[in-house]
Motif scaffolding. Structure first.
Motif, short mmCIF file in Angstrom:
data_model
loop_
_atom_site.label_atom_id
_atom_site.label_comp_id
_atom_site.label_asym_id
_atom_site.label_seq_id
_atom_site.Cartn_x
_atom_site.Cartn_y
_atom_site.Cartn_z
N VAL A 18 18.23 -66.69 20.44
CA VAL A 18 19.46 -67.45 20.29
C VAL A 18 20.10 -67.72 21.65
O VAL A 18 21.09 -68.45 21.74
CB VAL A 18 20.47 -66.75 19.36
CG1 VAL A 18 19.88 -66.54 18.00
CG2 VAL A 18 20.94 -65.43 19.96
N PHE A 19 19.52 -67.15 22.70
CA PHE A 19 20.03 -67.39 24.04
C PHE A 19 19.29 -68.57 24.65
O PHE A 19 18.06 -68.63 24.60
CB PHE A 19 19.83 -66.14 24.91
CG PHE A 19 20.31 -66.30 26.33
CD1 PHE A 19 21.66 -66.29 26.62
CD2 PHE A 19 19.41 -66.50 27.36
CE1 PHE A 19 22.11 -66.43 27.92
CE2 PHE A 19 19.85 -66.65 28.67
CZ PHE A 19 21.19 -66.62 28.95
N GLY A 20 20.03 -69.54 25.19
CA GLY A 20 19.38 -70.73 25.75
C GLY A 20 19.02 -71.71 24.65
O GLY A 20 19.47 -71.60 23.51
N GLU A 21 18.19 -72.67 25.00
CA GLU A 21 17.82 -73.73 24.07
C GLU A 21 16.29 -73.86 24.01
O GLU A 21 15.73 -74.88 24.41
CB GLU A 21 18.45 -75.07 24.48
CG GLU A 21 19.97 -75.05 24.50
CD GLU A 21 20.57 -74.84 23.12
OE1 GLU A 21 19.98 -75.34 22.14
OE2 GLU A 21 21.61 -74.18 23.01
N PRO A 22 15.60 -72.83 23.52
CA PRO A 22 14.13 -72.91 23.49
C PRO A 22 13.64 -73.91 22.44
O PRO A 22 14.29 -74.13 21.42
CB PRO A 22 13.72 -71.48 23.10
CG PRO A 22 14.89 -70.96 22.32
CD PRO A 22 16.11 -71.59 22.94
N ASP A 23 12.49 -74.50 22.70
CA ASP A 23 11.86 -75.41 21.75
C ASP A 23 11.05 -74.55 20.80
O ASP A 23 9.91 -74.17 21.09
CB ASP A 23 10.98 -76.42 22.49
CG ASP A 23 10.43 -77.49 21.55
OD1 ASP A 23 10.89 -77.54 20.39
OD2 ASP A 23 9.55 -78.25 21.97
N TYR A 24 11.63 -74.22 19.65
CA TYR A 24 11.02 -73.24 18.75
C TYR A 24 10.58 -73.94 17.47
O TYR A 24 11.18 -74.95 17.06
CB TYR A 24 12.03 -72.14 18.43
CG TYR A 24 11.44 -70.75 18.44
CD1 TYR A 24 11.00 -70.17 19.64
CD2 TYR A 24 11.27 -70.03 17.27
CE1 TYR A 24 10.44 -68.91 19.65
CE2 TYR A 24 10.72 -68.76 17.27
CZ TYR A 24 10.30 -68.22 18.46
OH TYR A 24 9.74 -66.96 18.48
N PRO A 25 9.53 -73.45 16.78
CA PRO A 25 9.04 -74.10 15.56
C PRO A 25 10.15 -74.29 14.53
O PRO A 25 10.92 -73.36 14.26
CB PRO A 25 7.96 -73.13 15.05
CG PRO A 25 7.50 -72.40 16.27
CD PRO A 25 8.71 -72.26 17.15
N GLU A 26 10.19 -75.48 13.96
CA GLU A 26 11.29 -75.81 13.06
C GLU A 26 11.28 -74.97 11.79
O GLU A 26 12.35 -74.64 11.26
CB GLU A 26 11.24 -77.29 12.70
CG GLU A 26 12.46 -77.74 11.91
CD GLU A 26 12.49 -79.23 11.68
OE1 GLU A 26 13.28 -79.91 12.36
OE2 GLU A 26 11.74 -79.71 10.81
#
Length: 631
Positions: free
Chosen positions: A114-122
């Motif tokens: 939840v820290f930062g803006e990672p491109d994580y699987p939807e």
């Protein structure tokens, strides 16, 4: 002192130095600086830096806390040293030295950061949406959505609208999509429908004597996944007005929507006077009824330059099909073979045979005393000022030393090539692309080519909001599959010319009092002046094959209401999800919705839809018979 907090994590400032405070929130991150622990504590409002040193009684607990634990901190506010202050944080000039820390709730290892803006699987993000919503950007988007809706409500109240709620359990609607059906337990074998839109109810509100209605309306449509709409449900600013014509609705809602955009545009320019563009004009200029006006490219018909020309492909199309036209897509700064070849390859990837082009360049042949850079600047200035005669004079000299290149230019010759360049207002270093045939068949591709060229050449000004109205939509269209006339858009709109137009011969030429509001290539609102006259309503439906009895049966409530004195009325509905997406700069609608379903219309968080229990089915007098999908 309050059990959990005296301040939020965004409140403390330098003026609070020396105060004893209590904060509660989530552990955003923990940093160990040589025995000195720094904890960034986060709540809904912001961040505060907590410091725990080895001499503090809170240090032992501080050593145990981990990311996303929920803790309470008691401590003293101290000023940060100038070199350690964080100018990017409202609380960046202070920190809280912890005296006591209480763990309110520990957290397991997180399935996504939840820290930062990672491109994580939807699929992971949607399953654990409660964690995803803690991310800063998404959290801010949801807060912005709430503020935007509040601003809409405020502005609607200021122009005399009253908010009324309409039913959620209702009858099936003719909006054009599948209904979500709700079985009735009390009336076995019958079903309610969730509203696709409050269309009929808001018209009934006008018939009931209320003058200006609006609501933030939930709408439900059982549609297949679409890129520009959330599956299942969406919200719209729905409104209706009595005793109005089309201009009244547009004049009322334009400042409302402009004001909403200006409030949340973060300084980006917003169109002040929305241009009104006829549907037919929009299709010819932009290839779409949702034009992105930030893209300056406007298509033009150039058929006469190709008629009986040496470019036989286009010449033959024009000779053999009376409906055929040749359209040009001008591309300023696109005058290189490499770019033209890339566009041609893109077209082939779209299933087209190719994309013809001409690009213009300076040549050493001809006059050597022409300063083309100076003349190009003069040309642009004259074009911008609309000085037609001056433009003509400049062009007459300009083409000494400028030539068109590419197979089309070679086949049609220098005179026709120069004439095309002049018509499109182009110069050396520019290009034009061409499509030919029946415009109804190629218009969507031409529009896509316009968009592609504008984006590839960076002609699109992304830091602004360009809004417009699209008006004069066709009332009817030809259904080729069923070989019959159908409604082109909303069947409840008033045809221009009324019943006399419906009794005329040119049915496909009838325009509707219907309009869309478009922003940056997205339709954000749609509306119309309603057909409030019973006989006109029946005649319109008879034209598409529905007789009076069917109209009375399917639209009985509205049809009956029109028998008892209906005011002329009209309105529109603005898609809240799309407006918010544009204003916050989100990539898709799920980034502005708190708990969305995935693209397969499945709620991964709540595991819905799910099977009903046998008892539930018995109560509803239902039996499930699943039909397997083919393929």
């Amino acid at each position: 002192m309050h059990r959990y907090r005296s301040h939020t994590c965004a409140q403390l400032r330098k003026s609070d130095v020396g105060s004893s405070v209590r904060l509660s929130g989530w552990v955003h991150r923990v940093r160990d600086h040589g025995g000195l622990l720094f904890i960034d504590l986060r709540d809904h409002y912001g961040l505060t830096q907590i410091v725990a040193d080895p001499d503090s009684p809170a240090f032992k607990i501080a050593e145990t806390v981990r990311g996303e634990w929920v803790i309470r901190v008691d401590g003293e506010v101290k000023a940060r040293l100038a070199e350690t202050a964080n100018a990017n944080l409202p609380t960046g000039e202070i920190e809280v030295f912890a005296r006591e820390i209480e763990v309110l709730s520990a957290a397991k290892e997180l399935p996504l950061p939840v820290f930062g803006e990672p491109d994580y699987p939807e699929d992971i993000r949607l399953k654990y949406r409660f964690l995803d919503l803690r991310r800063d950007t998404l959290h801010k988007n949801i807060v912005a959505r709430t503020k935007i809706i509040a601003e809409m409500r405020k502005r609607m109240g200021e122009v005399g609208f009253t908010e009324f709620s309409t039913p959620i359990l209702t009858a099936s609607s003719p909006e054009g999509a599948r209904d979500f059906l709700v079985p009735s337990r009390i009336h076995p074998g019958t079903f309610y429908a969730l509203p696709q839109a409050p269309q009929i109810y808001k018209q009934l509100i006008m018939v009931s004597g209320f003058d200006r209605y609006f609501q933030i309306a939930p709408c439900f449509r059982d549609e297949d996944p679409r890129a520009d709409r959330l599956p299942g449900e969406f919200y719209q600013l729905d409104l209706e007005m009595s005793f109005v014509e089309q201009d009244d609705v547009l004049a009322t809602m334009e400042p409302v929507m402009r004001g909403v955009f200006e409030t949340f545009a973060a300084g980006k320019p917003v169109t002040q006077e929305f241009p009104r563009i006829a549907y037919d004009v929009a299709m010819r200029k932009y290839g779409t009824d949702k034009p992105d006006l930030r893209n300056p490219i406007e298509m033009q018909a150039v058929s006469e330059h190709f008629r009986e020309s040496g470019f036989k492909v286009f010449a033959n199309i024009l000779a053999n099909d009376p409906k055929a036209e040749v359209w040009a897509i001008p591309a300023r700064t696109g005058g290189s073979r490499a770019f033209c070849d890339r566009m041609n390859s893109w077209a082939q990837g779209e299933g087209q045979p190719g994309l013809g082009y001409i690009f213009w360049r300076e040549t050493t042949e001809g006059s050597t005393d022409v300063d083309h850079k100076l003349m190009a600047a003069m040309l642009e200035k004259a074009q911008a000022a609309g000085k037609t005669d001056e433009v003509e004079q400049i062009y007459s000299k300009y083409f000494e030393g400028v030539e068109g290149s590419g197979p089309i230019a070679k086949n049609i010759g220098p005179e026709r090539t120069a004439a095309i360049c002049k018509q499109l207002g182009l110069k050396a270093g520019d290009a034009a692309f061409f499509v030919a045939g029946d415009p109804k068949k190629f218009v969507s591709f031409a529009g896509a080519a316009r968009t592609r060229a504008g984006e590839e050449l960076n002609l699109v000004d992304r830091d602004r909001f360009e809004l417009c109205w699209i008006v004069d939509f066709p009332f009817f269209e030809w259904n080729e599959d069923e070989k019959k006339i159908d409604f082109a858009h909303n069947p409840f709109s008033m045809p221009q010319g009324g019943i006399d137009a419906l009794n005329g011969e040119d049915l496909l030429g009838i325009k509707a009092f219907q309009y869309d509001m478009v922003c940056n290539g997205f339709e954000i609102a749609s509306g119309g002046i309603r057909n409030h006259l019973p006989e006109t309503m029946v005649k319109a439906f008879e034209t598409v094959g529905l007789n009076r009895e069917t109209v009375e049966e399917r639209f009985g409530g509205l049809y009956r209401a029109f028998q008892y004195g209906a005011p002329p009325h009209g309105g529109m509905a603005a898609g809240i999800d799309r407006v918010v997406m544009l204003l916050v700069g989100a990539r898709n609608l799920r980034e502005v919705t708190m708990f969305p379903m995935n693209q397969q219309a499945y709620d991964l968080l709540m595991s819905a839809p799910s099977e009903a229990s046998p008892q539930q089915l018995r109560e509803l007098s239902l039996r499930v018979a699943v039909t397997k999908k083919e393929g």
